[in-house]
Scaffold this motif. Sequence first.
Motif, PDB file in Angstrom:
ATOM      1  N   ASN A 132       0.317  -1.759  -0.249  1.00 13.36           N
ATOM      2  CA  ASN A 132      -0.056  -0.067  -0.313  1.00 13.36           C
ATOM      3  C   ASN A 132       0.408   0.906  -0.438  1.00 13.36           C
ATOM      4  O   ASN A 132      -0.003   1.846  -0.231  1.00 13.36           O
ATOM      5  CB  ASN A 132      -0.650  -0.006   0.982  1.00 13.36           C
ATOM      6  CG  ASN A 132      -1.896  -0.441   1.067  1.00 13.36           C
ATOM      7  OD1 ASN A 132      -2.997  -0.599   0.007  1.00 13.36           O
ATOM      8  ND2 ASN A 132      -2.155  -1.833   1.975  1.00 13.36           N
ATOM      9  N   GLY A 159      -4.634   8.115  -2.054  1.00 16.08           N
ATOM     10  CA  GLY A 159      -4.868   8.166  -0.498  1.00 16.08           C
ATOM     11  C   GLY A 159      -6.035   7.259   0.029  1.00 16.08           C
ATOM     12  O   GLY A 159      -6.094   6.496  -0.249  1.00 16.08           O
ATOM     13  N   SER A 160      -6.585   7.898   1.034  1.00 17.46           N
ATOM     14  CA  SER A 160      -7.621   6.939   1.267  1.00 17.46           C
ATOM     15  C   SER A 160      -8.367   8.257   2.715  1.00 17.46           C
ATOM     16  O   SER A 160      -7.619   8.562   2.870  1.00 17.46           O
ATOM     17  CB  SER A 160      -7.881   5.393   2.159  1.00 17.46           C
ATOM     18  OG  SER A 160      -8.945   5.261   2.492  1.00 17.46           O
ATOM     19  N   LYS A 177      -1.675   4.246   4.266  1.00 15.51           N
ATOM     20  CA  LYS A 177      -2.275   5.434   4.022  1.00 15.51           C
ATOM     21  C   LYS A 177      -2.342   7.007   4.124  1.00 15.51           C
ATOM     22  O   LYS A 177      -2.448   8.109   3.610  1.00 15.51           O
ATOM     23  CB  LYS A 177      -4.320   5.290   3.388  1.00 15.51           C
ATOM     24  CG  LYS A 177      -4.632   3.765   2.384  1.00 15.51           C
ATOM     25  CD  LYS A 177      -4.365   4.054   1.394  1.00 15.51           C
ATOM     26  CE  LYS A 177      -4.525   3.464   0.197  1.00 15.51           C
ATOM     27  NZ  LYS A 177      -4.133   4.114  -1.153  1.00 15.51           N
TER      28      LYS A 177
END
Length: 268
Positions: A132, A159-160, A177
Amino acid sequence: MSEHPELVARVEVDTARYPSLAGRSVLVTGGGSGIGASLVEHFCAQDCRVGFIDLDATVAAGCADVIAAKTGNRPAYAVADLRDIPALQGAIAELAARLGPFTVLVNNAGNDDRRPIEAVTPEYWDERQATNLRHQFFAAQAVLEGMEATGGGSIINMGSISWMRGAAGLIFYTTAKSAIMGMTKSLARELGERNIRVNSIAPGWVLTERQVVRAKAIYQGKFAEYLEAQCLKEHLLPPDIARMALFLAAEDSRLITAQTFIVDGGVV
């Protein structure tokens, strides 16, 4: 028509065309399905020269066929496990040799599988960071020379909002993230003198086929719960993320860098 009604937008809208993107070479990681496939399709529809990397050769070939039929512009692809940095670097070099130096990179690949905190081992933690986070930096590093040689470019990291909400069950994912925002700002500062812009997109819960199947199997009622949290009462779909990426790749955003753009329907 999708077998999942949640994946059908309620309103069809006319969307922007960006003349500055035509003919540009674009690289998307994790481009074979979900948000990545939508990114590839949207850049192909803008007449870009698009390459993508995916782990699954069969999925990648099928994605390329579908997008070629829909847009008349066939993307190129390479197969690599992005956790293997030499393989990632080789795939980027292979695609650049076919398409020319990349002036747009979308670091999309990732995986938000869940695991309870007691079950997280050091090995699993490291593997999740490799899945990730780590590849985003090394993909950016791999395209720098070509971007600089062509006068600049745009790097878009995915990202998140999960870390902004403190989502449970995936602390290894939220850690990665959240780091993407910091990496984005530092890369933007370091690369600005080379005319390379670096931004990130932080999506909310985007309904891909994978997410819908998992939600229906595991998280019953989550569709309604998440819509309740959104200001805008419509599910986010992959094109909603792809359209933000188009803007950040185009010259329309030429003086925008070091920013994170939240696309979540108004959750955070």
